[in-house]
Design a protein around this motif. Structure first.
Motif, short mmCIF file in Angstrom:
data_model
loop_
_atom_site.label_atom_id
_atom_site.label_comp_id
_atom_site.label_asym_id
_atom_site.label_seq_id
_atom_site.Cartn_x
_atom_site.Cartn_y
_atom_site.Cartn_z
N GLU A 115 -27.84 48.93 -20.23
CA GLU A 115 -27.42 49.17 -21.61
C GLU A 115 -27.30 47.83 -22.32
OE1 GLU A 115 -23.84 51.57 -23.94
OE2 GLU A 115 -23.48 50.70 -21.96
N THR A 116 -27.92 47.73 -23.51
CA THR A 116 -27.85 46.51 -24.31
C THR A 116 -27.36 46.86 -25.72
OG1 THR A 116 -30.18 46.74 -24.90
CG2 THR A 116 -29.66 45.34 -23.02
N ARG A 158 -31.36 50.31 -26.73
CA ARG A 158 -30.00 50.13 -26.21
C ARG A 158 -29.84 50.67 -24.79
NH1 ARG A 158 -26.41 52.92 -30.63
NH2 ARG A 158 -24.76 52.30 -29.16
N LEU A 159 -30.82 51.42 -24.35
CA LEU A 159 -30.83 51.95 -22.99
C LEU A 159 -32.25 51.78 -22.47
CD1 LEU A 159 -28.49 53.32 -21.39
CD2 LEU A 159 -29.58 55.50 -21.90
N LYS A 160 -32.40 51.11 -21.30
CA LYS A 160 -33.74 50.84 -20.82
C LYS A 160 -33.79 50.92 -19.31
CE LYS A 160 -37.79 49.95 -22.52
NZ LYS A 160 -38.38 50.84 -23.55
N GLN A 161 -34.89 51.47 -18.81
CA GLN A 161 -35.11 51.52 -17.37
C GLN A 161 -36.06 50.39 -16.98
OE1 GLN A 161 -35.49 55.33 -15.16
NE2 GLN A 161 -37.56 54.63 -14.70
N LEU A 174 -30.86 56.42 -27.78
CA LEU A 174 -30.44 55.09 -27.31
C LEU A 174 -31.63 54.34 -26.72
CD1 LEU A 174 -27.01 55.87 -25.59
CD2 LEU A 174 -27.37 54.61 -27.72
N ALA A 175 -32.48 55.06 -25.99
CA ALA A 175 -33.67 54.44 -25.40
C ALA A 175 -34.63 53.97 -26.48
CB ALA A 175 -34.35 55.42 -24.45
N VAL A 208 -31.19 51.01 -14.70
CA VAL A 208 -31.04 51.45 -16.08
C VAL A 208 -29.94 50.58 -16.67
CG1 VAL A 208 -30.41 53.32 -17.63
CG2 VAL A 208 -31.74 53.81 -15.57
N ASN A 240 -25.17 45.79 -19.45
CA ASN A 240 -24.37 46.64 -18.56
C ASN A 240 -25.30 47.49 -17.70
OD1 ASN A 240 -22.07 47.91 -17.51
ND2 ASN A 240 -22.26 49.59 -18.97
N ILE A 285 -26.16 50.70 -15.75
CA ILE A 285 -25.77 52.11 -15.76
C ILE A 285 -26.13 52.79 -14.44
CG2 ILE A 285 -25.98 54.33 -16.96
CD1 ILE A 285 -24.66 52.17 -18.62
N THR A 300 -29.09 60.21 -25.50
CA THR A 300 -29.57 59.17 -24.59
C THR A 300 -31.02 58.78 -24.91
OG1 THR A 300 -30.11 60.89 -22.94
CG2 THR A 300 -28.02 59.73 -22.69
#
Length: 412
Positions: A388-389, A335-338, A330-331, A386, A363, A365, A327
């Motif tokens: 997802e891209t 691809r994963l962001k808060q 991904l950040a 959070v 998306n 999360i 994870t």
């Protein structure tokens, strides 16, 4: 450290090719001759021809079985009866415990506090008595030496022992047999047993081969010893298997003679390598085992166009830690962001934001509202998401859409 030592220098070292070939006969079929496969995808990414030696596929998921079995096989009948003791941060422990049980030898393993539970439990499962004590491997080693002397047990050192070094060197025999064209070996360094054995074998068989060691940036002990530097050693590293503060005396002298370079890799680089081995090779490798790939990825100019062999030295990593590494990667890739957005606290606002994100292809999360701990007016709230891209470019597109809609998102 040079790649042009005369062959006579190798004969002066405490371990020789004959010792390593003898070790190969001793361990025989009791240790897996793991595959050494080319990774076409990683080769393309790294700009070299890359072969992976899958030592994480040993029964105990570690190369340490090789040296442990070679050393245990040399015990006298009385030493076997008295039992053995070892200090280890995990992988040596499992190698000793597993093969000691096979040979009917009582084993006690001292492991430092903070050793991953998967390694502690696996060692117990192999039948060894496990004692967890000491803040560092060195403190655990001091306790093990005292306990062993008190009870007449033989110390099975994890790296500073000629028989251990010879056992680990069998990996190089297998790699060069499988891929004679290899011109570079990249090997993780903790105490130095693995790279010492491999370098002696490789250099004797192929004098011009290049041998590169890799340490975690947080624990540059061998780097300091060889280069006469005083870089600090501290903190928790994902590569705890090579987090050694004081390398071996034997191994330091061997490395000084037969290893070309030692590279240091950062924690993000190690995490990235662990994630890529899972995503691309579909293989689970612990931080220490991924250090070689981390070095090749971080210094591609040193390996460009070469035939490089990497040792995936172990696969003992907690599943929770794997999840965290994946994870976090991904950040880093975007691809994963808060995100945090200041919105009016009234019905329909969350739905509007969700609809906008859906239109942008993002998306959701996680979602939460923060009404209490903020400086916003009472009729406003902080919306924390959070998302997802697909990649960083897609993330920038999503942020632009939010901004165009009057929603200035802060990336936390």
């Amino acid at each position: 450290m040079t790649s042009h030592r005369p062959a006579s220098d190798l004969e002066k070292l405490p371990v020789k090719l004959a010792d390593i070939t003898a070790a190969a006969k001793v361990i025989g079929s009791s240790v897996t001759a793991t595959v050494c496969n080319e990774s076409r995808t990683l080769s393309e990414i790294c700009g070299c021809n890359l072969w992976l030696k899958f030592e994480n596929l040993q029964f105990t998921a570690t190369f340490k079985e090789r040296g442990a079995l070679n050393r245990l096989s040399a015990l006298s009948a009385e030493e076997r009866r008295q039992g053995v003791i070892a200090m280890s941060a995990g992988n040596h422990a499992q190698g000793v415990a597993y093969h000691a049980k096979r040979l009917g030898v009582p084993a006690t393993i001292v492991m430092p506090v903070g050793t991953p539970m998967v390694k502690v439990e696996n060692t117990r499962r192999h039948g060894a008595v496990v004692v967890v004590t000491g803040a560092t491997l060195e403190e655990a080693g001091a306790y093990a030496a005292e306990l062993g002397e008190t009870h007449g047990m033989t110390m099975i050192h994890p790296y500073d022992d000629p028989l251990i070094i010879a056992g680990q060197g069998t990996i190089a025999l297998e790699m060069l047999k499988a891929v004679p064209a290899l011109d570079t070996l990249v090997v993780p360094i903790g105490g130095g047993g693995l790279i010492s054995g491999m370098a002696i074998a490789a250099r004797t068989l192929k004098p011009d081969i290049r041998v590169v060691g890799v340490e975690a940036e947080l624990y540059p002990s061998m780097y300091n010893a060889i280069k006469h530097t005083q870089l600090p050693m501290r903190g928790d590293t994902l590569a705890e298997g090579i987090a050694v503060k004081w390398p071996g005396k034997l191994t330091t002298e061997i490395i000084r003679h037969v290893v070309d370079e030692i590279l240091l890799v950062s924690e993000p680089e190690i995490e990235r390598a662990v994630a890529e081995l899972i995503n691309i090779e579909k293989t689970v490798v612990e931080g220490a085992g991924a250090a070689g790939l981390a070095a090749v990825q971080s210094r591609p100019e040193l390996f460009a166009g070469r035939n490089v062999g990497l040792v995936l030295s172990g696969g003992n990593i907690d599943t929770r830690l794997i999840a965290s590494v994946l994870t976090r990667e991904l950040a880093r890739e975007g691809r994963l962001k808060q995100l945090s957005l200041d919105i009016v606290d009234r019905p329909g606002q969350l739905a509007a934001v969700a609809s906008l994100l859906a239109e942008a292809g993002a998306n959701i999360i996680e979602v939460s509202h923060q009404r209490t701990f903020s400086d916003l007016p009472a009729k406003a709230t902080v919306l924390q998401l959070v998302i997802e891209t697909r990649d960083r470019a897609h993330l920038e597109e999503v942020l632009a859409r939010l901004s165009a809609a009057g929603l200035a998102a802060r990336c936390d």
